[in-house]
Write an enzyme that holds these catalytic residues in place. Structure first.
Site, PDB file in Angstrom:
ATOM      1  CG  HIS A  50      24.329  20.750  16.526  1.00 48.01           C
ATOM      2  ND1 HIS A  50      23.320  20.713  16.426  1.00 48.01           N
ATOM      3  CD2 HIS A  50      25.668  21.731  15.330  1.00 48.01           C
ATOM      4  CE1 HIS A  50      22.684  21.449  15.292  1.00 48.01           C
ATOM      5  NE2 HIS A  50      24.038  22.007  14.604  1.00 48.01           N
ATOM      6  CB  CYS A  51      26.736  16.443  13.803  1.00 46.48           C
ATOM      7  SG  CYS A  51      28.284  15.792  12.780  1.00 46.48           S
ATOM      8  N   PRO A  52      27.937  19.424  12.858  1.00 44.25           N
ATOM      9  CG  PRO A  52      29.949  20.173  12.559  1.00 44.25           C
ATOM     10  CD  PRO A  52      28.751  19.520  13.125  1.00 44.25           C
TER      11      PRO A  52
END
Ligand SMILES: [Zn+2]
Ligand SMILES: [Zn+2]
Length: 260
Positions: free
Chosen positions: A121-123
């Protein structure tokens, strides 16, 4: 439309846009236009703006594309009966989102969904990187690495020029803007090119970040590097591989996978 309502991710996504637009502003209005060299400014200005536009377009596509979410709440008895499983076939279900979990899917705490071939999951893109948006994420890292490299070269040229001809007349604000751009470009060049490299490696070897981290046993067939690349960027090879506007044609999906 797919959009993750996560405060931290939204802040990171806004910061990303701010940083790209800041670079665009400094490159155009602090370095190129005041330089007085028409050809140098025009060529660099067009190349930089085009790359920055492609970076932001890739960012939007990566953020707003469903990364491959598995439908929620389909782990019901009736649905499993419809699937007509052959004996010996095992189904996994996710207790958190009550879905039938296809092979290689993982549950994401932020997205609150199971994501097919979830990488991480990439912010920065406020989204998961998964089967359906990995191309856009890879393009985003590539274009950001390119604009960082381009800004860095322009800043270095600008300061070299100052050594030859006295630039002591430039204001402190100009200097601060340039130094900040140079640092930003250096940090993001390292960060995004490392990310681009890791992503390309994981695509070529067909092993997601999570699978590498968990050292999962390989249950899926080994394919050639070229087939793995086409599975992410589309078939056949074309200029569309570098375009965030071309949705990759991932070919015929496994019919069983398609149902769940
Ligand atoms: Zn789940
Ligand atoms: Zn996620």
């Amino acid at each position: 439309m797919w959009f993750i309502r996560d405060g931290c991710g939204i802040v990171f996504a806004v910061v990303t846009w701010f940083l790209v637009l800041y670079a665009e502003f400094v490159v155009l209005f602090v370095m190129l236009i005041p330089s007085g060299d028409y050809m140098y400014s025009a060529i660099n200005g067009i190349v930089f703006s085009l790359l920055a536009f492609l970076a932001l377009a890739s960012h939007c596509r990566a953020m707003l594309t469903d990364p491959g979410a598995v439908p929620k709440g389909n782990a019901t008895k009736e649905f499993i009966e419809i699937l007509q499983l052959t004996s010996g076939q095992v189904l996994y279900n996710c207790p958190k989102c009550c879905s039938i979990k296809p092979d290689r899917a993982h549950h994401c705490r932020v997205c609150k969904r199971c994501i097919r071939k979830m990488d991480h999951h990439c912010p920065w893109i406020n989204n998961c990187v998964g089967e359906k948006n990995q191309k856009y994420f890879v393009l985003f890292t590539m274009y950001v690495a390119l604009i960082s490299l381009h800004s860095l070269i322009l800043v270095v040229f600008h300061f070299m020029h100052c050594f030859e001809e006295d630039c002591s007349s430039s204001s402190a604000t100009t200097m601060t803007l340039l130094i900040f751009l140079g640092l930003e470009a250096l940090v993001f060049l390292i960060f995004t090119s490392a990310m681009f490299g890791t992503q390309m490696l994981s695509i070529c070897t067909d092993e997601t970040g999570i699978e590498q981290l968990k050292k999962e046993d390989r249950r899926w067939a080994k394919k050639t590097t070229w087939v793995n690349l086409k599975a992410v960027f589309g078939h056949p090879f074309s200029l569309g591989w570098a375009s965030p506007f071309v949705m990759p044609d991932q070919g015929k999906a496994d019919p069983y996978q398609h149902m769940i």
